[in-house]
Design an enzyme around this catalytic site. Structure first.
Site, PDB file in Angstrom:
ATOM      1  N   LEU A 229       1.814   9.265 107.741  1.00 14.36           N
ATOM      2  CA  LEU A 229       1.339   9.683 108.963  1.00 14.36           C
ATOM      3  C   LEU A 229       2.088   9.347 109.983  1.00 14.36           C
ATOM      4  O   LEU A 229       2.045   8.430 110.806  1.00 14.36           O
ATOM      5  CB  LEU A 229       0.101   8.719 108.890  1.00 14.36           C
ATOM      6  N   HIS A 230       3.428  10.248 110.026  1.00 10.09           N
ATOM      7  CA  HIS A 230       4.460   9.944 111.032  1.00 10.09           C
ATOM      8  C   HIS A 230       4.115  10.925 112.325  1.00 10.09           C
ATOM      9  O   HIS A 230       3.120  11.356 112.605  1.00 10.09           O
ATOM     10  CB  HIS A 230       5.780  10.116 110.606  1.00 10.09           C
ATOM     11  N   ALA A 231       4.958  11.083 113.405  1.00 12.09           N
ATOM     12  CA  ALA A 231       4.858  11.826 114.591  1.00 12.09           C
ATOM     13  C   ALA A 231       4.003  12.971 114.484  1.00 12.09           C
ATOM     14  O   ALA A 231       3.280  13.294 115.189  1.00 12.09           O
ATOM     15  CB  ALA A 231       5.955  12.005 115.415  1.00 12.09           C
TER      16      ALA A 231
END
Lengths: 562, 93
Positions: free
Chosen positions: B14-16
């Site tokens: 769940l990154h940018a």
């Protein structure tokens, strides 16, 4: 008429008005409390308004930005008014009576620390949070936001120094020239200026006091900055505009007046650069920086990704030489999966070829990808390792290349020990390429990025020239006429390029922008004259004298405004 | 209180970018939604409309997260949010 003297790092004469780059935002003192006239509620409202204003501004800028700059701006815009960031700050204001500036400072610091501790990609984003924080504090204080000013009208940017990240927001159609009070000839400002073809003067003490809107004259060759230029200077700037046009083209044949061939190659950082360099008639690539493939990543790129990236460069130069430098991570180019950012002395640490000691495998896989990419292309692929210090390292690297099926291994000479032992090193590999930026910093023990050391940090230092001479002598003594090239910023200085040729350097590799100027000047001297100028430079008592004495013998530089 | 679990489909977690898409979707709702790692105490759950909260959660590919919300339409809303988390947004490019 007020004037300032610095170091000219990128030629060009221009008149324009000044915009100062706002100073970095200072930290609000620890324990700073709300002023007695402000309630906690008002402070929270002001903070939310400031965050919203920063968000709106970043969003607007992201609309016009392109490429990597755009996605960074979009992400930071989202962070600016983030509930976690703001709630944390409001809690400090309400519970502790902390000032809004200090509250957002601390709240962002703890968010950044959480991200930093997650490592990898998230750790890299922590700098975005800190950037947003600076902007919000600037907004609360009513001072200009940090970074390059947004403007529709062209201006001359005056700053302390530029960081690599500033390149993303530097529009060369709006910024006419760069002037800095700090930085040195090898600083990021200098590299950015040369790559963009912008006139630049660095280490000009006092320029930070020039007020916005002041008209100044910048001479990027002489290293001078003059407030309220006179008619002669305005005329010189107009003349430069014409010269710049005639100097814009290199005919693709680096040669002295008496027919001695010196191939002029380009330094490139990827396929896009390579296509541009080929269009500028570069005679090959003298330095392919492969970091582009690895930077901004938390893990090593795959075999296939690497092949695609390298082939894009090879395809731009069919039938020509392309020298690939293997991964040069560490010091000012850290990589999370390869280098240790906590080293006390990164420039003297595990960087360049040395990362193979601590993370074996990455280099081997890179060589395999280079060999696979070279297959089926018409480029003549050479490979070299950065930061080689001993003949043993050179031998180990050559063996790794042979194992990968790469037949033309070489080394960068940027550590003084490699220059001193060039004969034995060249006994192990097929060529050497002098990286003059690092060679200078190590020979003079002077950090490339430090403004106060700018005078030490120039490849005009007779000691650096001597190391170059020793490298050439080492090749002669080795006996197999193994080529010695230069791929540092030194090759892009037309006067120094003549000296390098006189010292016996076989090829010069530079930013594509410099090819035409170097080619034009080289064309006016014979090899014997270049050798004479090299002798003069070697005998000079210091770098300033070396440069001045050589330039005095090359009147063509003044005629061309270089 | 409605509660749903979802498995993170994005390959890098769940990154940018996936976090931005998800936070935007939560922000458009008229509900307070929290997110936490499966097994973590309910008090540690974070504001799901905050991109920084989502990123600092550090949820990797294949990890299970718990979404919670209360109020009218909570069930339907969580259902649509689960669908976003279980889509690989990195595959779209």
């Amino acid at each position: 008429m007020q004037s300032f003297t610095g170091v000219g790092v990128s030629p060009g004469r221009i008149v324009g008005s000044v915009r100062q780059m706002p100073k970095a935002v200072s930290e609000p003192p620890a324990g700073e409390l709300l002023a007695s006239s402000i309630t906690a509620e008002d402070a929270a409202v002001a903070l939310r308004a400031a965050a919203k204003a920063v968000q709106t501004e970043l969003k607007e800028r992201s609309v016009t930005a392109t490429g990597a700059g755009k996605s960074v701006l979009e992400a930071t815009a989202l962070m600016a008014a983030d509930p976690m960031l703001i709630k944390g700050a409001v809690k400090l204001i309400t519970n502790n009576g902390t000032s809004a500036e200090r509250a957002i400072w601390e709240s962002a610091a703890s968010v950044a620390e959480i991200l930093h501790n997650l490592g990898g990609y998230m750790a890299e984003r922590s700098t975005d949070v800190l950037d947003v924080r600076s902007r919000i504090v600037a907004e609360l204080r009513g001072v200009p936001a940090p970074g390059i000013p947004a403007s529709d009208t062209p201006f001359i940017l005056v700053a302390d120094d530029l960081a690599p990240a500033d390149t993303a927001t530097l529009n060369p159609a709006i910024v006419l020239a760069l002037v800095t009070s700090g930085g040195g000839p090898q600083s990021h400002t200098a590299i950015i200026a040369r790559a963009l073809g912008l006139p630049a003067v660095v280490a000009a003490v006092g320029v930070d006091a020039i007020t916005d809107g002041t008209e100044i004259y910048v001479d990027g060759a002489a290293g001078s900055v003059t407030v309220d230029p006179d008619a002669d200077q305005v005329a010189a700037a107009a003349a430069w505009a014409t010269t710049a046009l005639t100097l814009a083209v290199f005919d693709g044949n680096g040669v002295t007046a008496d027919g001695h061939l010196v191939p002029l190659l380009a330094n490139v950082g990827g396929a896009k650069d390579a296509v541009k360099a080929a269009a500028a008639n570069a005679q090959g690539v003298g330095l392919l920086r492969t970091e582009f493939c690895f930077l901004d990543r938390d893990e090593e790129p795959t075999h296939e990704e690497q092949i695609t990236a390298y082939r894009g460069v090879f395809d731009a130069f069919p039938g020509k030489k392309v020298v690939v430098r293997t991964l040069d991570a560490g010091a000012d180019k850290p990589l999370p999966f390869l280098t240790d950012a906590s080293e006390p002395n990164p420039a003297l640490g595990v960087r360049g070829y040395r990362t193979d000691f601590t993370s074996p495998g990455v280099l081997k896989r890179q060589l395999a990808a280079i060999a696979a990419a070279a297959e089926g292309t018409e480029a003549d692929v050479w490979v070299m390792a950065p930061m080689i210090s001993t003949a043993d390292e050179a031998g180990d690297f050559a063996a790794m290349c042979a194992e990968a099926g790469l037949t033309n291994p070489g080394v960068m000479v940027e550590v003084p020990s490699a220059a001193l032992t060039a004969e034995t090193i060249l006994g192990k590999v097929n060529f050497a390429s002098l990286g003059t930026n690092d060679l200078t910093q190590y020979a003079m023990a002077a950090d490339r990025q430090l403004g106060p050391l700018a005078a030490l940090n120039t490849p005009w230092q007779p000691a650096v020239l001597r190391l170059i001479q020793l490298t050439v002598a080492g090749s002669l003594a080795e006996g197999n006429q193994k080529p010695v090239g230069v791929c540092g910023e030194a090759a892009a200085d037309p006067a120094l390029a003549v000296v390098l040729v006189g010292l016996g350097v076989n090829t010069l590799s530079m930013t594509a922008r410099a090819l035409s100027a170097v080619g034009a000047v080289l064309n006016t001297v014979t090899l014997a004259e270049a050798q004479r100028l090299a002798t003069i430079a070697l005998a000079a008592p210091n770098a300033l004298e070396a440069r001045a004495q050589v330039r005095a013998e090359l009147p063509v530089l003044d005629e061309l405004g270089l | 209180m409605s509660e749903r679990t979802a498995t993170i489909a994005s390959r890098v977690g769940l990154h940018a970018r996936p976090a931005a898409i998800f936070a935007g979707a939560v922000g458009a709702l008229d509900l307070e939604v929290t997110i936490g790692l499966e097994g973590d105490p309910i008090d540690d759950a974070m504001d799901a409309s905050s991109i920084l909260s989502l990123m600092s959660l550090g949820a990797g590919h294949g990890q299970v997260v718990v979404l919670r919300a209360e109020g009218a339409g909570a069930d339907e809303a969580l259902e649509s949010l689960v669908a976003i988390l279980e889509t690989d947004h990195d595959a779209a490019e």
